[in-house]
Design a protein around this motif. Sequence first.
Motif, PDB file in Angstrom:
ATOM      1  N   CYS A   1    -114.820 -39.060 -43.845  1.00 46.75           N
ATOM      2  CA  CYS A   1    -115.320 -40.288 -43.224  1.00 46.75           C
ATOM      3  C   CYS A   1    -116.796 -40.568 -43.502  1.00 46.75           C
ATOM      4  O   CYS A   1    -117.302 -41.628 -43.141  1.00 46.75           O
ATOM      5  N   MET A   2    -117.513 -39.661 -44.175  1.00 44.73           N
ATOM      6  CA  MET A   2    -118.872 -39.994 -44.582  1.00 44.73           C
ATOM      7  C   MET A   2    -118.887 -41.141 -45.583  1.00 44.73           C
ATOM      8  O   MET A   2    -119.849 -41.895 -45.664  1.00 44.73           O
ATOM      9  N   CYS A   3    -117.826 -41.244 -46.366  1.00 44.73           N
ATOM     10  CA  CYS A   3    -117.743 -42.277 -47.404  1.00 44.73           C
ATOM     11  C   CYS A   3    -116.340 -42.876 -47.380  1.00 44.73           C
ATOM     12  O   CYS A   3    -115.567 -42.721 -48.331  1.00 44.73           O
ATOM     13  N   PRO A   4    -115.968 -43.592 -46.298  1.00 52.44           N
ATOM     14  CA  PRO A   4    -114.563 -43.995 -46.116  1.00 52.44           C
ATOM     15  C   PRO A   4    -114.108 -45.164 -46.977  1.00 52.44           C
ATOM     16  O   PRO A   4    -112.939 -45.274 -47.310  1.00 52.44           O
ATOM     17  N   LYS A  37    -111.150 -42.006 -36.266  1.00 47.99           N
ATOM     18  CA  LYS A  37    -111.346 -43.192 -37.102  1.00 47.99           C
ATOM     19  C   LYS A  37    -110.883 -44.430 -36.343  1.00 47.99           C
ATOM     20  O   LYS A  37    -109.746 -44.500 -35.877  1.00 47.99           O
ATOM     21  N   TYR A  38    -111.780 -45.419 -36.237  1.00 46.31           N
ATOM     22  CA  TYR A  38    -111.473 -46.698 -35.600  1.00 46.31           C
ATOM     23  C   TYR A  38    -111.497 -47.781 -36.682  1.00 46.31           C
ATOM     24  O   TYR A  38    -112.472 -47.916 -37.415  1.00 46.31           O
ATOM     25  N   LYS A  39    -110.411 -48.548 -36.755  1.00 48.20           N
ATOM     26  CA  LYS A  39    -110.281 -49.536 -37.818  1.00 48.20           C
ATOM     27  C   LYS A  39    -109.984 -50.908 -37.241  1.00 48.20           C
ATOM     28  O   LYS A  39    -109.495 -51.045 -36.107  1.00 48.20           O
ATOM     29  N   ASP A  62    -120.544 -45.225 -40.212  1.00 52.40           N
ATOM     30  CA  ASP A  62    -120.246 -46.647 -39.994  1.00 52.40           C
ATOM     31  C   ASP A  62    -119.862 -47.402 -41.262  1.00 52.40           C
ATOM     32  O   ASP A  62    -119.663 -48.613 -41.216  1.00 52.40           O
ATOM     33  N   ASP A  63    -119.770 -46.716 -42.402  1.00 52.69           N
ATOM     34  CA  ASP A  63    -119.418 -47.368 -43.670  1.00 52.69           C
ATOM     35  C   ASP A  63    -120.356 -48.534 -43.972  1.00 52.69           C
ATOM     36  O   ASP A  63    -119.925 -49.593 -44.439  1.00 52.69           O
ATOM     37  N   ASN A  65    -116.296 -44.166 -37.664  1.00 49.80           N
ATOM     38  CA  ASN A  65    -115.780 -42.829 -37.383  1.00 49.80           C
ATOM     39  C   ASN A  65    -116.768 -42.087 -36.500  1.00 49.80           C
ATOM     40  O   ASN A  65    -117.974 -42.090 -36.767  1.00 49.80           O
ATOM     41  N   ILE A  66    -116.260 -41.446 -35.449  1.00 50.39           N
ATOM     42  CA  ILE A  66    -117.133 -40.828 -34.459  1.00 50.39           C
ATOM     43  C   ILE A  66    -116.700 -39.385 -34.209  1.00 50.39           C
ATOM     44  O   ILE A  66    -115.509 -39.096 -34.054  1.00 50.39           O
ATOM     45  N   GLY A  67    -117.673 -38.487 -34.179  1.00 49.16           N
ATOM     46  CA  GLY A  67    -117.435 -37.090 -33.843  1.00 49.16           C
ATOM     47  C   GLY A  67    -118.647 -36.505 -33.152  1.00 49.16           C
ATOM     48  O   GLY A  67    -119.675 -37.181 -32.996  1.00 49.16           O
ATOM     49  N   THR A  68    -118.555 -35.249 -32.746  1.00 43.30           N
ATOM     50  CA  THR A  68    -119.684 -34.565 -32.103  1.00 43.30           C
ATOM     51  C   THR A  68    -119.826 -33.173 -32.703  1.00 43.30           C
ATOM     52  O   THR A  68    -118.838 -32.502 -33.019  1.00 43.30           O
ATOM     53  N   TYR A  69    -121.102 -32.755 -32.835  1.00 48.58           N
ATOM     54  CA  TYR A  69    -121.399 -31.420 -33.377  1.00 48.58           C
ATOM     55  C   TYR A  69    -122.832 -31.066 -33.020  1.00 48.58           C
ATOM     56  O   TYR A  69    -123.719 -31.928 -33.089  1.00 48.58           O
TER      57      TYR A  69
END
Length: 227
Positions: A42-45, A205-207, A63-64, A51-55
């Motif tokens: 998702c870095m380069c979708p 992933k939200y589309k 955000d593309d 795309n959202i995550g946590t780390y």
Amino acid sequence: MGYKISMITIKNPMTQISEEDLLVHLGFGNLILSENTTLDVCMCPRDKSVNIGTYNNCIIICDDYQLTSVLETQARPEALSDYEDILSALYPGSEILTVACHSVVDYHMYSLVKGGEKFRFKIVSSGTPVRMYGEEMEEEKEIYAQSVVIDGERLFRDRPDKEEFEYYEDAMMEEFTFNIAARHLGVNIIKENGDELLTEIPFRKYKWPIIKEQPKNSWFSRLFGKK
């Protein structure tokens, strides 16, 4: 074809906001959850998704380029973009960091905001002058230490043990992008062991919803006079 990466990170968020509400605030309220994914994808979708995550106690938004591209054209580098202003209000006290790069044109950009104030901004693209604002971050100083200015041009070497300084700043795209991102992520994913972050941490992933074409002579076409 190359790759385009854009990422927004929010470090140590003190406010609890659902991903759905966060999307609404950012203007993506119509997006729907599509699937689970990983950062390496998702870095380069290339699909206009968010795309959202946590780390590492950090919210990561890929955000593309739908949000981050506005930073490329701002007349005042010290000014906050709309999304930086929104995130600063939602997460007061948190650092908001944007990093982006585009391999085709040796482009990289980063922007650091905290407390509603822009602390650092830099944008570099092949064949154009470097634009920057603010003091260098520690993560930059490590790279700038491998450079010299010769005849007014800053040149870099890619290793401390190398004698030749042969690279312009745009050629240091990956070094700057991922070293700056490590400020929040805690790991430089192209130099260190970033496999956990890249392939194991789940992202959502939200589309945009797919609008199906209505068949001819349907109730839709009769109601709206379309044939």
